[in-house]
Scaffold this motif. Sequence first.
Motif, PDB file in Angstrom:
ATOM      1  N   THR A  55       0.876  -1.532   0.253  1.00 31.09           N
ATOM      2  CA  THR A  55      -0.241  -0.324   0.227  1.00 31.09           C
ATOM      3  C   THR A  55       1.008   0.938  -0.112  1.00 31.09           C
ATOM      4  N   HIS A  81      -2.976 -11.015  -9.189  1.00 31.08           N
ATOM      5  CA  HIS A  81      -3.188 -10.704  -8.830  1.00 31.08           C
ATOM      6  C   HIS A  81      -3.593  -9.460  -7.374  1.00 31.08           C
ATOM      7  N   LEU A  82      -3.931  -8.937  -7.397  1.00 33.28           N
ATOM      8  CA  LEU A  82      -3.814  -7.659  -6.087  1.00 33.28           C
ATOM      9  C   LEU A  82      -4.370  -8.308  -4.401  1.00 33.28           C
ATOM     10  N   ASP A  84      -5.677  -8.330  -1.331  1.00 34.17           N
ATOM     11  CA  ASP A  84      -7.237  -7.008  -0.816  1.00 34.17           C
ATOM     12  C   ASP A  84      -6.724  -5.502  -0.436  1.00 34.17           C
ATOM     13  N   GLN A  86      -4.439  -3.803  -0.855  1.00 28.91           N
ATOM     14  CA  GLN A  86      -4.523  -2.524  -2.246  1.00 28.91           C
ATOM     15  C   GLN A  86      -5.547  -2.437  -2.962  1.00 28.91           C
ATOM     16  N   LYS A  87      -5.905  -3.763  -3.206  1.00 27.87           N
ATOM     17  CA  LYS A  87      -7.590  -3.248  -4.040  1.00 27.87           C
ATOM     18  C   LYS A  87      -8.317  -2.626  -3.144  1.00 27.87           C
ATOM     19  N   GLN A  88      -8.282  -2.138  -1.483  1.00 27.56           N
ATOM     20  CA  GLN A  88      -9.264  -1.490  -1.285  1.00 27.56           C
ATOM     21  C   GLN A  88      -8.059   0.108  -0.890  1.00 27.56           C
ATOM     22  N   ARG A  91      -9.201   1.127  -4.791  1.00 25.80           N
ATOM     23  CA  ARG A  91     -10.889   1.697  -4.650  1.00 25.80           C
ATOM     24  C   ARG A  91     -11.327   3.101  -4.009  1.00 25.80           C
ATOM     25  N   ARG A  96     -10.269   2.838 -10.481  1.00 32.31           N
ATOM     26  CA  ARG A  96     -10.051   1.713 -11.527  1.00 32.31           C
ATOM     27  C   ARG A  96      -8.742   1.617 -11.499  1.00 32.31           C
ATOM     28  N   GLU A  98      -6.383  -1.827 -13.822  1.00 33.38           N
ATOM     29  CA  GLU A  98      -5.740  -2.994 -14.745  1.00 33.38           C
ATOM     30  C   GLU A  98      -4.558  -3.630 -14.784  1.00 33.38           C
TER      31      GLU A  98
END
Length: 126
Positions: A55, A81-82, A84, A86-88, A91, A96, A98
């Motif tokens: 992060t 796959h990132l 969770d 880092q995704k959070q 977001r 957005r 990819e």
Amino acid sequence: MADPASAPFLPRQVPIEGYSERFFHFAGMSHAGSILALPSGIRPWSVETFAQLTTSALAPILAEAKALDLLFIGTGRDPAHLPDLQKQALRAAGLRFELMPTPSATATYNVLLGEGRRVAAALIAY
């Protein structure tokens, strides 16, 4: 005063003209290692492997989130796959994103940048 290490070495966003093992080529320059291609410019990125994509490594991207519609993350040679966390973070900043191998991320970034889209790329060299 801004930290000189975080300053872009090219203070504008340009296409990535090429890449080879460990190098990116843009605006007549070459850089060994990973890069961030952000609205504020192209700068070195300390992430050397996908496992280092924390992060805190996303902080420069998150700082420019309002200027972006889409972020491409080049994962190196292989898809990934990132996590969770880092995704959070992405977001929550309204981004957005990819993930794809670095060559594909670079090419897609270039196409959309050429169309005038508000894109950025975080590209891990391999």
